[in-house]
Design an enzyme around this catalytic site. Structure first.
Site, mmCIF file in Angstrom:
data_model
loop_
_atom_site.group_PDB
_atom_site.id
_atom_site.type_symbol
_atom_site.label_atom_id
_atom_site.label_comp_id
_atom_site.label_asym_id
_atom_site.label_seq_id
_atom_site.Cartn_x
_atom_site.Cartn_y
_atom_site.Cartn_z
ATOM 1 N N HIS A 75 0.818 -1.215 0.000
ATOM 2 C CA HIS A 75 0.000 0.000 0.000
ATOM 3 C C HIS A 75 0.854 1.269 0.000
ATOM 4 C CE1 HIS A 75 -3.714 1.936 -0.132
ATOM 5 N NE2 HIS A 75 -4.266 1.549 1.005
ATOM 6 N N ASP A 101 -2.077 1.926 -4.743
ATOM 7 C CA ASP A 101 -3.323 2.406 -4.139
ATOM 8 C C ASP A 101 -4.390 1.314 -4.192
ATOM 9 O OD1 ASP A 101 -2.167 4.887 -3.696
ATOM 10 O OD2 ASP A 101 -2.813 5.680 -5.641
#
Length: 436
Positions: free
Chosen positions: A408, A412
């Protein structure tokens, strides 16, 4: 006779040390030339160390789990001839001690005074009360008395045992003839609950210490590194693979003799290749220390595989250039090599994205750990027939979940969802996999 020292050889380019994972010999063994002495591990490649000479093992220079530097002595053997080192006694004889001054003669030591031996004390008398009691035989089930033998206890002790929920058959008695006393009840309760002998069960308190070495330690280090440095996000999606399974069965039924049997993996690999073409940022390695993302053009798919020695990740190189059957053949070849322990370092490294699957035991959903420093991993869960509503009725469909994790820090959630949804569309309409 002489001595021969074997040093840890160079086991790979750029490798400065290796972990000792197995000894094939022990001190006192007679070995022949080319006999395997030990196995060491670097990264995920295991290398065997052979003996260059015949001889007898005199000394082993490391224990299993130790990290040994290249060039360090690991074995000393007694051999016929001179060997490659001088014996310790010979080397010591060549070292000349400094001569003492002529006038400094050591004074003679005074004779020690003679002491008359003290007569031995007569043996002490042991009273019957102080004599140790003979140990009572224990039954094979761990009970303090033989099978069928009734415990001896006063009515007061029996009442107390009943109120405390204590089975007197399990209580060792310290009184005459094994009679159980109130103190025996106290000691039994203090030891904790015991399982009744009649059940055939026994309490176990042993602890086995297992040293984490070799591949198991490498896996532990890699997983700890991945979890400590990567911010994981996991995305789970349900996929209808009914049409895919029908196509796979048809292709396997009509396959040529020179083509391997198709599993789900080659289809997934081809779907990933097409999805990565649209999202190349998923096929990357993140160097978080330098702050650089290395985005690769070649797609090298790691296939996490369970072996008798632990988890390894053989790599299908350039999956973008392989068709369905070529992908299947390479997966089979690498899986066989990994299970046999013959996979090379090159075959176990270099992946840019990974697939992990537990097959039929894959569960409903998982949270895969990313193969650091990659940024994505695709997890395959088990296939199940489920009722699916088609707008008018429930019909049986073959359903499977994909559990995929992403870094992450650089991927995204939206990009992760688009990637998985693209794979879903390709697997649910498998004809699209063959469309360029």
């Amino acid at each position: 006779m002489g001595e021969h020292v074997i040093k840890l050889p160079d086991v790979g380019e750029g490798v400065a040390e290796a972990e000792l994972v197995e000894w094939h010999v022990k001190v006192g063994d007679l070995v022949r030339e080319d006999a395997v002495l030990a196995a060491v591990m670097t990264d995920k490649a295991t290398v065997e160390i052979p003996s260059p000479v015949d001889g007898e093992i005199l000394w082993l220079g490391a224990e299993i789990g130790d990290t040994v530097a290249i060039g360090s002595p690991i074995v000393r053997l007694k051999v016929a001839g001179e060997g490659n080192v001088k014996a310790a006694a010979e080397a010591a004889s060549e070292v000349k001690a400094p001569a003492a001054p002529a006038e400094a003669k050591p004074a003679p030591a005074p004779a020690a005074p003679k002491v008359a031996p003290k007569p031995a004390d007569p043996p002490a008398k042991v009273s019957p009360a102080a004599a140790p009691k003979a140990a009572r035989p224990a039954s094979s089930s761990g009970a303090p008395r033989a099978e069928g033998e009734k415990p001896l206890a006063s009515p007061a002790v029996r009442l107390r045992a009943k109120e405390a929920g204590v089975d007197l058959r399990q209580v060792p008695g310290s009184g005459p003839a094994g009679r159980i006393t109130h103190e025996d009840i106290d000691a039994f309760v203090a030891r904790g609950p015991q399982v009744a002998r009649a059940t055939g069960l026994a309490r176990k308190d042993g602890v086995e210490d297992i040293k984490v070495v070799g591949l198991r330690r490498k896996i532990a280090e890699k997983m700890a590194l991945a979890k400590s440095r990567i911010a994981h996000i996991t995305y789970v999606e349900e996929i209808d693979v009914t049409a895919l399974e029908e196509l796979r069965a048809t292709l396997n039924k009509e396959k040529r003799a020179d083509r391997p049997k198709l599993t789900l993996l080659p289809f997934l690999m081809r779907a990933m290749v097409k999805a990565i073409a649209e999202q190349p940022n998923l096929n990357a390695l993140f160097d978080d220390e330098a702050g650089v993302i290395h985005q690769h053009e070649g797609i090298h798919i790691g296939i996490a595989a369970q072996t008798p020695n632990g988890l390894v990740v053989p790599v299908v190189k350039h999956a973008e250039a392989r068709d369905l059957w070529d992908s299947a053949a390479e997966v089979n070849r690498l899986a066989d090599a990994a299970k046999a322990g013959t996979a090379s370092r090159e075959e176990l490294s270099g992946s840019t994205i990974t697939i992990t699957s537990l097959g039929a035991t894959g569960g409903v959903a998982t949270t895969p750990v990313i193969n650091y420093p990659e940024v994505a991993i695709v997890g395959v869960n088990k296939m199940m027939v489920r009722p699916v509503w088609d707008g008018t009725q429930f019909i049986p469909r073959k359903m499977m979940n994909l559990s995929s994790s992403f870094d992450h820090r650089v991927i995204d959630g939206w990009d992760a969802a688009v990637f998985v949804q693209r794979i879903k569309a390709l697997l649910e309409t498998p004809a699209l996999i063959f469309v360029d």
